[in-house]
Design a protein around this motif. Sequence first.
Motif, PDB file in Angstrom:
ATOM      1  N   SER A 155      38.146 -34.906  21.237  1.00 16.19           N
ATOM      2  CA  SER A 155      39.573 -34.610  21.123  1.00 16.19           C
ATOM      3  C   SER A 155      40.178 -34.265  22.480  1.00 16.19           C
ATOM      4  CB  SER A 155      39.806 -33.452  20.147  1.00 16.19           C
ATOM      5  OG  SER A 155      39.142 -32.277  20.607  1.00 16.19           O
ATOM      6  N   GLU A 156      39.313 -34.072  23.491  1.00 13.29           N
ATOM      7  CA  GLU A 156      39.784 -33.697  24.826  1.00 13.29           C
ATOM      8  C   GLU A 156      39.444 -34.789  25.836  1.00 13.29           C
ATOM      9  OE1 GLU A 156      38.312 -29.837  25.946  1.00 13.29           O
ATOM     10  OE2 GLU A 156      38.312 -29.165  23.860  1.00 13.29           O
ATOM     11  N   PHE A 157      40.470 -35.231  26.533  1.00 15.34           N
ATOM     12  CA  PHE A 157      40.326 -36.248  27.572  1.00 15.34           C
ATOM     13  C   PHE A 157      41.170 -35.756  28.743  1.00 15.34           C
ATOM     14  CE2 PHE A 157      40.417 -41.204  28.174  1.00 15.34           C
ATOM     15  CZ  PHE A 157      40.087 -41.050  29.507  1.00 15.34           C
ATOM     16  N   ALA A 158      40.522 -35.050  29.661  1.00 15.72           N
ATOM     17  CA  ALA A 158      41.242 -34.401  30.749  1.00 15.72           C
ATOM     18  C   ALA A 158      41.567 -35.379  31.876  1.00 15.72           C
ATOM     19  CB  ALA A 158      40.413 -33.234  31.289  1.00 15.72           C
ATOM     20  N   LEU A 159      42.445 -34.961  32.753  1.00 11.44           N
ATOM     21  CA  LEU A 159      42.780 -35.750  33.937  1.00 11.44           C
ATOM     22  C   LEU A 159      41.532 -35.962  34.798  1.00 11.44           C
ATOM     23  CD1 LEU A 159      46.030 -33.857  35.020  1.00 11.44           C
ATOM     24  CD2 LEU A 159      45.936 -36.037  33.811  1.00 11.44           C
ATOM     25  N   ASN A 160      41.457 -37.110  35.433  1.00 14.84           N
ATOM     26  CA  ASN A 160      40.385 -37.411  36.403  1.00 14.84           C
ATOM     27  C   ASN A 160      38.982 -37.275  35.815  1.00 14.84           C
ATOM     28  OD1 ASN A 160      42.306 -37.696  38.601  1.00 14.84           O
ATOM     29  ND2 ASN A 160      42.501 -35.455  38.522  1.00 14.84           N
ATOM     30  N   SER A 161      38.806 -37.648  34.553  1.00 10.03           N
ATOM     31  CA  SER A 161      37.495 -37.527  33.911  1.00 10.03           C
ATOM     32  C   SER A 161      36.592 -38.719  34.156  1.00 10.03           C
ATOM     33  CB  SER A 161      37.660 -37.348  32.394  1.00 10.03           C
ATOM     34  OG  SER A 161      38.313 -36.150  32.096  1.00 10.03           O
ATOM     35  N   LEU A 162      37.165 -39.847  34.541  1.00 15.23           N
ATOM     36  CA  LEU A 162      36.399 -41.081  34.672  1.00 15.23           C
ATOM     37  C   LEU A 162      36.527 -41.654  36.080  1.00 15.23           C
ATOM     38  CD1 LEU A 162      37.449 -42.764  31.297  1.00 15.23           C
ATOM     39  CD2 LEU A 162      35.234 -41.717  31.808  1.00 15.23           C
ATOM     40  N   PRO A 163      35.552 -42.457  36.500  1.00 11.34           N
ATOM     41  CA  PRO A 163      35.654 -43.095  37.819  1.00 11.34           C
ATOM     42  C   PRO A 163      36.795 -44.092  37.847  1.00 11.34           C
ATOM     43  CG  PRO A 163      33.771 -43.956  36.600  1.00 11.34           C
ATOM     44  CD  PRO A 163      34.290 -42.793  35.813  1.00 11.34           C
ATOM     45  N   PRO A 171      45.201 -39.016  28.696  1.00 12.65           N
ATOM     46  CA  PRO A 171      45.742 -38.280  29.846  1.00 12.65           C
ATOM     47  C   PRO A 171      46.880 -39.042  30.513  1.00 12.65           C
ATOM     48  CG  PRO A 171      43.626 -39.260  30.386  1.00 12.65           C
ATOM     49  CD  PRO A 171      43.797 -39.427  28.919  1.00 12.65           C
ATOM     50  N   THR A 172      47.800 -38.297  31.105  1.00  9.23           N
ATOM     51  CA  THR A 172      48.972 -38.927  31.722  1.00  9.23           C
ATOM     52  C   THR A 172      48.594 -39.774  32.932  1.00  9.23           C
ATOM     53  OG1 THR A 172      49.346 -36.908  33.020  1.00  9.23           O
ATOM     54  CG2 THR A 172      50.555 -37.129  30.936  1.00  9.23           C
ATOM     55  N   ASP A 173      47.418 -39.519  33.504  1.00  5.57           N
ATOM     56  CA  ASP A 173      46.995 -40.301  34.677  1.00  5.57           C
ATOM     57  C   ASP A 173      46.180 -41.527  34.291  1.00  5.57           C
ATOM     58  OD1 ASP A 173      44.592 -39.148  33.870  1.00  5.57           O
ATOM     59  OD2 ASP A 173      43.916 -38.738  35.913  1.00  5.57           O
ATOM     60  N   PHE A 174      46.240 -41.935  33.019  1.00  2.83           N
ATOM     61  CA  PHE A 174      45.419 -43.061  32.564  1.00  2.83           C
ATOM     62  C   PHE A 174      45.707 -44.324  33.371  1.00  2.83           C
ATOM     63  CE2 PHE A 174      43.722 -46.324  29.778  1.00  2.83           C
ATOM     64  CZ  PHE A 174      42.584 -45.720  29.270  1.00  2.83           C
ATOM     65  N   GLY A 175      46.897 -44.437  33.877  1.00  2.00           N
ATOM     66  CA  GLY A 175      47.272 -45.601  34.670  1.00  2.00           C
ATOM     67  C   GLY A 175      46.507 -45.734  35.971  1.00  2.00           C
ATOM     68  N   ASN A 176      45.761 -44.688  36.356  1.00  2.15           N
ATOM     69  CA  ASN A 176      44.934 -44.771  37.570  1.00  2.15           C
ATOM     70  C   ASN A 176      43.717 -45.667  37.371  1.00  2.15           C
ATOM     71  OD1 ASN A 176      46.615 -43.060  38.985  1.00  2.15           O
ATOM     72  ND2 ASN A 176      45.450 -41.225  38.483  1.00  2.15           N
ATOM     73  N   TYR A 177      43.379 -45.943  36.102  1.00  3.65           N
ATOM     74  CA  TYR A 177      42.212 -46.781  35.818  1.00  3.65           C
ATOM     75  C   TYR A 177      42.638 -48.247  35.833  1.00  3.65           C
ATOM     76  CZ  TYR A 177      40.607 -42.183  34.360  1.00  3.65           C
ATOM     77  OH  TYR A 177      40.290 -40.841  34.338  1.00  3.65           O
ATOM     78  N   THR A 178      43.008 -48.690  37.011  1.00  7.49           N
ATOM     79  CA  THR A 178      43.626 -50.005  37.158  1.00  7.49           C
ATOM     80  C   THR A 178      42.643 -51.166  37.051  1.00  7.49           C
ATOM     81  OG1 THR A 178      43.407 -49.837  39.565  1.00  7.49           O
ATOM     82  CG2 THR A 178      45.492 -49.110  38.594  1.00  7.49           C
ATOM     83  N   GLN A 179      41.326 -50.866  37.064  1.00  5.92           N
ATOM     84  CA  GLN A 179      40.332 -51.931  36.962  1.00  5.92           C
ATOM     85  C   GLN A 179      39.884 -52.178  35.524  1.00  5.92           C
ATOM     86  OE1 GLN A 179      39.753 -53.719  39.809  1.00  5.92           O
ATOM     87  NE2 GLN A 179      41.374 -52.296  40.440  1.00  5.92           N
ATOM     88  N   THR A 194      49.262 -40.815  18.810  1.00  2.00           N
ATOM     89  CA  THR A 194      50.642 -40.975  18.352  1.00  2.00           C
ATOM     90  C   THR A 194      51.479 -41.774  19.346  1.00  2.00           C
ATOM     91  OG1 THR A 194      51.275 -38.874  19.379  1.00  2.00           O
ATOM     92  CG2 THR A 194      50.574 -38.808  17.065  1.00  2.00           C
ATOM     93  N   HIS A 195      50.975 -41.870  20.584  1.00  2.00           N
ATOM     94  CA  HIS A 195      51.692 -42.603  21.624  1.00  2.00           C
ATOM     95  C   HIS A 195      50.707 -42.943  22.738  1.00  2.00           C
ATOM     96  CE1 HIS A 195      51.618 -38.476  23.098  1.00  2.00           C
ATOM     97  NE2 HIS A 195      51.766 -38.967  24.325  1.00  2.00           N
ATOM     98  N   LEU A 196      51.117 -43.818  23.623  1.00  2.00           N
ATOM     99  CA  LEU A 196      50.325 -44.177  24.794  1.00  2.00           C
ATOM    100  C   LEU A 196      51.070 -43.723  26.040  1.00  2.00           C
ATOM    101  CD1 LEU A 196      49.359 -47.846  23.814  1.00  2.00           C
ATOM    102  CD2 LEU A 196      47.944 -45.796  23.564  1.00  2.00           C
ATOM    103  N   PRO A 197      50.362 -43.277  27.072  1.00  2.00           N
ATOM    104  CA  PRO A 197      51.041 -42.845  28.300  1.00  2.00           C
ATOM    105  C   PRO A 197      51.692 -44.032  29.008  1.00  2.00           C
ATOM    106  CG  PRO A 197      48.668 -42.906  28.640  1.00  2.00           C
ATOM    107  CD  PRO A 197      48.890 -43.141  27.179  1.00  2.00           C
ATOM    108  N   THR A 198      52.886 -43.841  29.507  1.00  2.00           N
ATOM    109  CA  THR A 198      53.595 -44.944  30.164  1.00  2.00           C
ATOM    110  C   THR A 198      52.879 -45.397  31.432  1.00  2.00           C
ATOM    111  OG1 THR A 198      55.010 -43.332  31.308  1.00  2.00           O
ATOM    112  CG2 THR A 198      55.840 -44.271  29.244  1.00  2.00           C
ATOM    113  N   SER A 199      52.071 -44.503  32.016  1.00  2.00           N
ATOM    114  CA  SER A 199      51.329 -44.895  33.221  1.00  2.00           C
ATOM    115  C   SER A 199      50.348 -46.020  32.936  1.00  2.00           C
ATOM    116  CB  SER A 199      50.570 -43.689  33.792  1.00  2.00           C
ATOM    117  OG  SER A 199      49.501 -43.289  32.936  1.00  2.00           O
ATOM    118  N   MET A 200      50.019 -46.217  31.671  1.00  2.00           N
ATOM    119  CA  MET A 200      49.078 -47.262  31.283  1.00  2.00           C
ATOM    120  C   MET A 200      49.609 -48.651  31.615  1.00  2.00           C
ATOM    121  SD  MET A 200      47.264 -47.449  27.559  1.00  2.00           S
ATOM    122  CE  MET A 200      46.405 -48.909  26.995  1.00  2.00           C
TER     123      MET A 200
END
Length: 431
Positions: A95-103, A120-128, A140-146
């Motif tokens: 239930s928890e997916f924090a910022l900067n959790s993944l490479p 997380p709101t920074d999900f858009g950083n996973y550009t690969q 309920t929604h997807l982050p716009t950064s995606m």
Amino acid sequence: MNTLAELKAGKLKGAKRLQLVEELVEFPAEIFTLANTLEVLDLSNNKLSDLPAEFACLHRLKRVFLSFNQFKHIPDVLAKCPELIMVAFKGNKISEFALNSLPKNIEWLILTDNRLSELPTDFGNYTQLKKLALAGNELTHLPTSMANCTNLELVRLSANNLTKLDNWLLALPKLAWLAFAGNEFNKAQCLTKSSLQNTPLENFQLEKVIGTGASGVIHLAKSQHQNVAVKLFKGAITSDGYPLDEVNCCLQAGNHNHLINVLSYIEQGADLGLVMELIGTNYANLGLPPSLETCTRDTFNDGCNYPIEAVYKIAKQMANTLTHLHANNVSHGDIYAHNTMINEQYDVLFGDFGAATNLSMLSEHQQQKIQLIEVRAFGCLIEDLLSTVSFSNKQTELFDKMSDIAARALNSTIVSRPSFKALSAVLNNLV
């Protein structure tokens, strides 16, 4: 599969792959002795709930499977693994997916069947990211950064609580395989009206299992009049969504020469299934599913070699079939060679609606965008088939024409792709 005893005894020194299923509640420290070689770690089907800080020393690790454990969060130590490109947490309690959790270089993320209400709101950083499986959560929604994840090719969003389909999602230039049935805005409440009968399961004698998939098990069965294939769904949710949505899409799709014919359905208590025509043994799968290496693209048996004329015939039949599906407001979501069957004459039978979605609740604009996303999948299918054509066959005018059609379907400018109706017209007049 390996054993913890082997690992502790030093018998796995130099291993690139490790799989342990031993009711583990703590991460075995002995795994760190493989830090200089280990590339694939599979600790699925244990009782783990966290990873130690030392996990980051696995500097050559590329893929980690932690499905069916007890994780409630995504350990942020994963972000410190420099080579890690694939992470699987299917069937946990996350239930928890924090910022900067993944490479940042992750390409494949599996979070199916968890408890995530947001990303997380920074999900858009996973550009690969190429492949993202999120079915069976509480989003309920997807982050716009995606919208920055422009390398996404396959996305699974079924069986969540999404209230709408974002237009930025439909604008991702490489998206080809999208499933989103069973959300707040399109969740099926009951079976769609159909001219087909609801047939009791007891009317069939199940002889043997002839196929298994993400959503159910297919049996050879005998009825009073004929042998049939009966697909019984496994449970309330599958890796692609709800069985009820799959059945509804099959019924809504209707009959077509190149679709596996549905004869009736089964809705009886806890039993939900489809009764389908039995496909002759002269039919075989056109291709094999993607591998860990190909990620989103199909594979083929060694030595597979399709004549260019066969590729053309298959493409023409598939374009016609997909025109039919979208005319009936159904997106397939899984247009692949491994979901397609052919006989020796290259006649096509197309099936597996596990990732299908009823498009009726979308605007006409979004329906058109979904179709153009599927057109890209069709382009991938042609491109994959063309890769099997022999060198001599590639020096032909037909090969060049088919390559051009694939390129048009794969156009990264979505609005420049042809519709399935237009593709059918081109293919029908190609030779």
